[in-house]
Design a protein around this motif. Structure first.
Motif, PDB file in Angstrom:
ATOM      1  N   LEU A   1     -10.776   4.934   0.351  1.00 37.46           N
ATOM      2  CA  LEU A   1     -11.226   5.776  -0.775  1.00 37.46           C
ATOM      3  C   LEU A   1     -12.602   6.368  -0.466  1.00 37.46           C
ATOM      4  O   LEU A   1     -12.882   7.526  -0.774  1.00 37.46           O
ATOM      5  CB  LEU A   1     -11.292   4.949  -2.070  1.00 37.46           C
ATOM      6  CG  LEU A   1      -9.949   4.574  -2.697  1.00 37.46           C
ATOM      7  CD1 LEU A   1     -10.150   3.599  -3.856  1.00 37.46           C
ATOM      8  CD2 LEU A   1      -9.227   5.814  -3.197  1.00 37.46           C
TER       9      LEU A   1
ATOM     10  N   VAL B   1      -7.459  -4.929  -0.673  1.00 40.94           N
ATOM     11  CA  VAL B   1      -8.443  -4.196  -1.475  1.00 40.94           C
ATOM     12  C   VAL B   1      -9.570  -3.607  -0.616  1.00 40.94           C
ATOM     13  O   VAL B   1     -10.015  -2.477  -0.846  1.00 40.94           O
ATOM     14  CB  VAL B   1      -9.000  -5.096  -2.608  1.00 40.94           C
ATOM     15  CG1 VAL B   1      -9.797  -6.255  -2.077  1.00 40.94           C
ATOM     16  CG2 VAL B   1      -9.835  -4.283  -3.559  1.00 40.94           C
TER      17      VAL B   1
ATOM     18  N   ILE C   1     -13.135   6.534 -10.233  1.00 34.74           N
ATOM     19  CA  ILE C   1     -12.187   5.531  -9.740  1.00 34.74           C
ATOM     20  C   ILE C   1     -12.778   4.134  -9.944  1.00 34.74           C
ATOM     21  O   ILE C   1     -13.918   3.873  -9.572  1.00 34.74           O
ATOM     22  CB  ILE C   1     -11.876   5.733  -8.244  1.00 34.74           C
ATOM     23  CG1 ILE C   1     -11.246   7.103  -8.027  1.00 34.74           C
ATOM     24  CG2 ILE C   1     -10.965   4.639  -7.724  1.00 34.74           C
ATOM     25  CD1 ILE C   1     -10.929   7.408  -6.581  1.00 34.74           C
ATOM     26  N   THR C   2     -11.988   3.266 -10.534  1.00 30.65           N
ATOM     27  CA  THR C   2     -12.423   1.887 -10.713  1.00 30.65           C
ATOM     28  C   THR C   2     -11.419   0.985  -9.997  1.00 30.65           C
ATOM     29  O   THR C   2     -10.216   1.147 -10.167  1.00 30.65           O
ATOM     30  CB  THR C   2     -12.460   1.517 -12.208  1.00 30.65           C
ATOM     31  OG1 THR C   2     -13.239   2.488 -12.876  1.00 30.65           O
ATOM     32  CG2 THR C   2     -13.063   0.145 -12.419  1.00 30.65           C
ATOM     33  N   VAL C   3     -11.948   0.074  -9.212  1.00 29.30           N
ATOM     34  CA  VAL C   3     -11.071  -0.858  -8.496  1.00 29.30           C
ATOM     35  C   VAL C   3     -11.264  -2.246  -9.097  1.00 29.30           C
ATOM     36  O   VAL C   3     -12.390  -2.724  -9.239  1.00 29.30           O
ATOM     37  CB  VAL C   3     -11.398  -0.873  -6.986  1.00 29.30           C
ATOM     38  CG1 VAL C   3     -10.561  -1.922  -6.272  1.00 29.30           C
ATOM     39  CG2 VAL C   3     -11.159   0.494  -6.377  1.00 29.30           C
TER      40      VAL C   3
ATOM     41  N   PRO D   1     -15.844   4.582  -5.429  1.00 29.44           N
ATOM     42  CA  PRO D   1     -15.237   3.732  -6.456  1.00 29.44           C
ATOM     43  C   PRO D   1     -16.176   2.625  -6.923  1.00 29.44           C
ATOM     44  O   PRO D   1     -16.949   2.093  -6.129  1.00 29.44           O
ATOM     45  CB  PRO D   1     -14.022   3.138  -5.741  1.00 29.44           C
ATOM     46  CG  PRO D   1     -14.335   3.236  -4.302  1.00 29.44           C
ATOM     47  CD  PRO D   1     -15.197   4.432  -4.127  1.00 29.44           C
TER      48      PRO D   1
ATOM     49  N   LEU E   1     -10.566   0.257  -0.481  1.00 22.52           N
ATOM     50  CA  LEU E   1     -11.932   0.718  -0.798  1.00 22.52           C
ATOM     51  C   LEU E   1     -12.483   1.576   0.333  1.00 22.52           C
ATOM     52  O   LEU E   1     -13.056   2.648   0.095  1.00 22.52           O
ATOM     53  CB  LEU E   1     -12.851  -0.491  -1.016  1.00 22.52           C
ATOM     54  CG  LEU E   1     -12.850  -1.102  -2.415  1.00 22.52           C
ATOM     55  CD1 LEU E   1     -13.607  -2.414  -2.410  1.00 22.52           C
ATOM     56  CD2 LEU E   1     -13.471  -0.150  -3.425  1.00 22.52           C
TER      57      LEU E   1
ATOM     58  N   VAL F   1      -6.061  -0.089  -8.969  1.00 27.12           N
ATOM     59  CA  VAL F   1      -6.983   1.058  -8.938  1.00 27.12           C
ATOM     60  C   VAL F   1      -6.692   1.874 -10.198  1.00 27.12           C
ATOM     61  O   VAL F   1      -5.533   2.238 -10.439  1.00 27.12           O
ATOM     62  CB  VAL F   1      -6.753   1.931  -7.691  1.00 27.12           C
ATOM     63  CG1 VAL F   1      -7.545   3.227  -7.803  1.00 27.12           C
ATOM     64  CG2 VAL F   1      -7.172   1.195  -6.436  1.00 27.12           C
ATOM     65  N   GLN F   2      -7.735   2.112 -10.970  1.00 27.92           N
ATOM     66  CA  GLN F   2      -7.570   2.936 -12.166  1.00 27.92           C
ATOM     67  C   GLN F   2      -8.345   4.243 -11.954  1.00 27.92           C
ATOM     68  O   GLN F   2      -9.508   4.212 -11.571  1.00 27.92           O
ATOM     69  CB  GLN F   2      -8.110   2.210 -13.393  1.00 27.92           C
ATOM     70  CG  GLN F   2      -7.787   2.932 -14.688  1.00 27.92           C
ATOM     71  CD  GLN F   2      -8.175   2.119 -15.911  1.00 27.92           C
ATOM     72  OE1 GLN F   2      -9.071   1.298 -15.858  1.00 27.92           O
ATOM     73  NE2 GLN F   2      -7.482   2.352 -17.012  1.00 27.92           N
ATOM     74  N   THR F   3      -7.671   5.346 -12.186  1.00 25.97           N
ATOM     75  CA  THR F   3      -8.314   6.636 -11.950  1.00 25.97           C
ATOM     76  C   THR F   3      -8.647   7.311 -13.276  1.00 25.97           C
ATOM     77  O   THR F   3      -8.107   6.951 -14.319  1.00 25.97           O
ATOM     78  CB  THR F   3      -7.399   7.565 -11.136  1.00 25.97           C
ATOM     79  OG1 THR F   3      -6.200   7.758 -11.871  1.00 25.97           O
ATOM     80  CG2 THR F   3      -7.082   6.975  -9.784  1.00 25.97           C
TER      81      THR F   3
ATOM     82  N   CYS G   1      -4.477  -6.771  -8.120  1.00 27.44           N
ATOM     83  CA  CYS G   1      -5.429  -5.784  -7.600  1.00 27.44           C
ATOM     84  C   CYS G   1      -4.971  -4.393  -8.026  1.00 27.44           C
ATOM     85  O   CYS G   1      -3.848  -3.985  -7.716  1.00 27.44           O
ATOM     86  CB  CYS G   1      -5.502  -5.915  -6.087  1.00 27.44           C
ATOM     87  SG  CYS G   1      -6.680  -4.806  -5.381  1.00 27.44           S
TER      88      CYS G   1
END
Lengths: 722, 87
Positions: B69, B62, A495-497, B76, B66, B25-27, B23
């Protein structure tokens, strides 16, 4: 010391301080430092003063012009390698050297522009400029008065002679000389960093710690355990490490909490650099003393120990090569000459012996002194080669032998670190990715998911961790360890934020392809969307902006609602990604008109039912309508949203009585016998009547002489089909 | 999206609409995005799904995302321009 001392260069500090001086004082100070031949503006004088500080020959002349007491004061600052000193400590040292007017020596330096006051918030926040140094001395603050001399100045005074005795003890040369490896405090600072990274410490308003955190520090087995080569017991060792950690920047205060800071950069330059930095910071410690230990975190004004520490080291520096002194002799001299202990008001508790604690408990682990046991059984001390170098009295000693292969990594994720191979760089690295479990000749560490995540967060990767273990391991890293590291590293990379990215929305997929072909730093997200992690990376020469939307600003109104209350028309030019992702959650796209730049969505029972199932609520719908259309949600939208949650409507059969005039309807609604038989008024001349009241109403109307037309009465019965 | 009807050439400037301070989130995969979307506490902070692997976060949320998560057991990574920092 204020925070700015740490963040600005010393010359910047000098400039900022001179700018707080009154013009007269600038002219007086610059007059002695620069010796201008003309009447220059103040700004010019300040600029020339800074130039002079960088001009070594001129600086040497200015130092030589000073009285002996002032030169010695400046030399002591230079030997200490600590530019910031408490004014009182400087005065104490000058007086201990035999000069009666300690303050005068310091004032001479201030007037000469070779020493500067650290101006606290009283001065930096007020418009009042410093007119005289006596004025600065007279402003009583809540903190200790501090002064500083940039290293460029203080180092030039090293070499000035001190009239100190050689306090050697007559003894046969000891056969065994003890010298620490210098790693002890580095390891404990590593432990402290881990403890605080796991859970911050909370500060009280007086600068101390909450009881829970006091217990944490005082009962921590690793922080408080005596070092394996301990020669004396150090009081509150855990708090000594805490105090050292604060001045070293290993931990830092933020919002009333003490949190993990960055491990010192001096560690990256090797052992000597790390030990030199810690030695310089010894003289900044004001909340711990070798007599009382930790003083509850409260700064004690008039702390004599920093000056006493430096005087002790300078006394040891007077010893001839191969000669030794002992702690009792040094302590006697200090009690006879240091103004704090020569004063009559000193309490007996302050006369307790402490020199041994400092020299053998702090200076010895810092590798500043060597120790030995005399044949008579006394503990002897002298400066080590490193101690001489740190004080500016000798060359750089050779580094100890290096043993880069010093880690034994075991399949159960334990690491044994043999101490002789530990360097500050390696200690810092291990501190980041493994947890210290025991300290000793062989230290034990444990690799854990949390410690590895922490290291990954600080820029390590699976490759760099595996490489480090390979580089320092005495044998190949076991496969289970590599597997665990890979698993933990992979998990993190899932996961990248992006907290503040820039998205580029291209007109066509071909344009996005073209951008990528040009080598622009974009990451493709979809056919027409690309991501740039930071807007500063965008080269705008390649783009023509057709629109900009800032997500730090409130949502823009860009939706119109048609009369049906369920058709939404989006103005694409003004819309944003939030809208584009919000709308499909509760509406269906009907069509898009490229020519007009409009897009139509429709609220349907199915689309809103789907949204409800995903947690979308009526209040979110209301908010959305307010933000995007500027109006409340339409009744139709509310109806569709609430659909199944509303009470079921009932279907009832009623008769409608039509009268000729409004007045007749008004009369029937008002006259009690008729009003009781009317269900409700449907319009100006239409009244609703329940079937069961029909006959009664006919009777009442008959009393008034009103007769209903039969067709109106018969039809309901006909409808019922009875 | 009708940003501009005039076409760009391979040597010219490319018409784009820029979305600043977004903002996201890439999974790693779509399944993970589904898992995040299914988390009730995150649903309020996730505006929607930009692609199958990219989720749009409500501005100013954000830190909360975070934290949640991390509660879910993820670690992350936080990307702010050139540097990568702790999440």
């Amino acid at each position: 010391m204020t925070e700015s001392v740490d963040t600005l260069s010393w010359l910047d500090r000098v400039e900022a301080t001179l700018n707080r001086y009154h013009e007269g004082l600038v002219r007086e100070v610059a007059g002695r430092l620069v010796k201008p031949r003309n009447h220059w503006p103040v700004e010019e004088l300040i600029a020339r003063s800074l130039e002079t500080i960088g001009n070594t020959p001129v600086l040497d002349r200015r130092v030589a012009e000073l009285p002996l007491a002032s030169r010695q004061t400046l030399a002591l600052i230079g030997h200490s390698r600590q530019p910031v000193w408490a004014l009182g400590n400087l005065i104490e040292m000058v007086m201990a050297l035999g000069h009666e007017n300690g303050l005068g020596a310091v004032l001479d330096l201030l007037n000469a522009g070779l020493l500067f006051p650290v101006l606290d918030t009283f001065w930096t926040n007020s418009k009042v400029k410093l007119a005289t140094f006596e004025h600065w001395l007279g402003v009583v603050g809540s903190t200790t008065l501090l002064v500083f001399s940039p290293p460029e100045i203080a180092q030039r005074a090293i070499g000035v002679e001190f009239d100190l005795p050689e306090l050697a003890v007559e003894t046969l040369s000891p056969t065994t000389v003890l010298e620490a490896d210098g790693a002890e405090f580095l390891l404990r600072l590593g432990v402290l960093w881990q403890r605080v990274a796991e859970s911050p410490l909370r500060r009280t308003q007086t600068g101390g710690l909450f009881k829970r955190d006091v217990d944490r520090v005082s009962q921590d087995a690793l922080l408080n355990a005596p070092p394996p080569d301990a020669l004396v017991t150090v009081p509150d060792l855990g708090f000594w490490i805490l105090s050292l950690g604060e001045v070293e920047g290993v931990i830092r205060e933020q919002d009333g909490e003490v949190r993990a800071g960055a491990l010192p950069t001096s560690w990256q330059n090797g052992l000597w650099s790390a030990l030199q930095s810690m030695t310089a910071n010894l003289f900044r410690l004001r909340v711990w003393s070798p007599i009382d230990g930790w003083r509850g975190g409260e700064e004690v004004i008039g702390n004599p120990f920093p000056s006493a520490y430096l005087l002790l080291l300078m006394l040891l520096a007077k010893l001839e090569k191969d000669r030794w002194s002992d702690c009792a002799t040094l302590e006697s001299w200090l009690h006879a000459h240091h103004p704090f202990w020569t004063g009559e008001s000193v309490r007996p508790s302050q006369r307790k012996p402490w020199v041994e604690t400092f020299l053998l408990g702090l200076a010895y682990p810092l590798r500043l002194v060597q120790a030995a046991r005399s044949l008579e059984g006394n503990t002897l001390v002298r400066l080590s080669p490193l101690g001489r170098w740190v004080l500016g009295l000798g060359g750089v000693p050779p580094l100890p032998p290096q043993f880069p292969k010093t880690l034994m990594v075991q399949p159960n994720l334990e690491i044994i670190a043999y101490r002789q191979g530990l360097t500050p760089q390696l200690i810092a690295r291990l501190t980041r990715f493994a947890s210290w479990k025991t300290l000793g000749a062989a230290c034990q560490l444990q690799l854990e998911p949390e410690t590895v995540y922490r290291a990954l967060e600080q820029g390590e990767s699976f490759d760099s961790l595996a490489r480090a273990l390979e580089q320092h391991g005495t044998r190949a890293t076991p496969q289970p360890v590599l597997d665990s590291l890979r698993t933990w590293a992979n998990k993190r990379e899932r996961i990248t934020v992006y907290p503040s990215a820039a998205l580029l929305e291209f007109t066509t997929p071909a344009d996005l392809n073209e951008a990528i072909t040009r080598g622009l730093p974009v990451v493709r997200l979809s056919e027409t969307l690309a991501l740039v992690a930071n807007e500063e990376q965008i080269d705008f020469r390649h783009f023509r902006l057709a629109g900009t939307r800032d997500y730090g600003l409130p949502p823009e109104r860009c939706v119109e609602v048609e009369e049906d209350g369920v058709t939404l028309i989006v103005d694409v030019v003004r819309s944003d990604l939030m809208l584009e992702t919000e709308l499909p959650r509760f509406a269906e796209l009907i069509d898009r008109n490229v020519a007009t730049g409009k897009r139509r969505y429709r609220l349907t029972p199915a689309s809103l039912a789907r949204a409800r199932a995903e947690g979308f609520t009526l209040s979110l719908l209301e908010t959305w309508f307010q933000q995007r259309t500027g109006d409340a949600a339409t009744p139709a939208a509310r109806l569709l949203m609430q659909g199944g949650q509303l009470p079921s409507p009932s279907l009832r059969r009623h008769l409608v009585l039509h009268v000729e005039h409004v007045e007749i309807a008004d009369g029937l609604m008002q006259w009690p016998p008729s009003r009781e038989r009317i269900a409700e008024r449907l319009g100006p001349t239409a009244l609703s009547i329940a079937e069961e009241h029909l006959n009664e109403l006919i009777l009442r109307l008959g009393e008034l002489g009103i007769r209903l037309r039969p067709d109106a009465i018969d039809s309901p019965s006909a409808d019922r089909g009875s | 999206m009708p940003l501009d009807s005039s076409r760009s050439s391979t040597s010219g400037r490319l018409p784009v609409k820029m979305h600043r301070r977004v903002c996201l989130v890439q999974t790693e995969d779509a399944l993970l995005a589904e898992e995040i979307l299914a988390r009730k506490k995150l649903a309020q902070d996730i505006v929607g799904r930009l692609t199958d692997r990219v989720l749009l976060i409500r501005p100013g949320r954000v830190e909360a995302v975070l934290a949640e998560l991390q509660k879910m057991g993820h670690t992350p990574s936080l990307k702010q321009g050139e540097k990568e920092t702790r999440g």
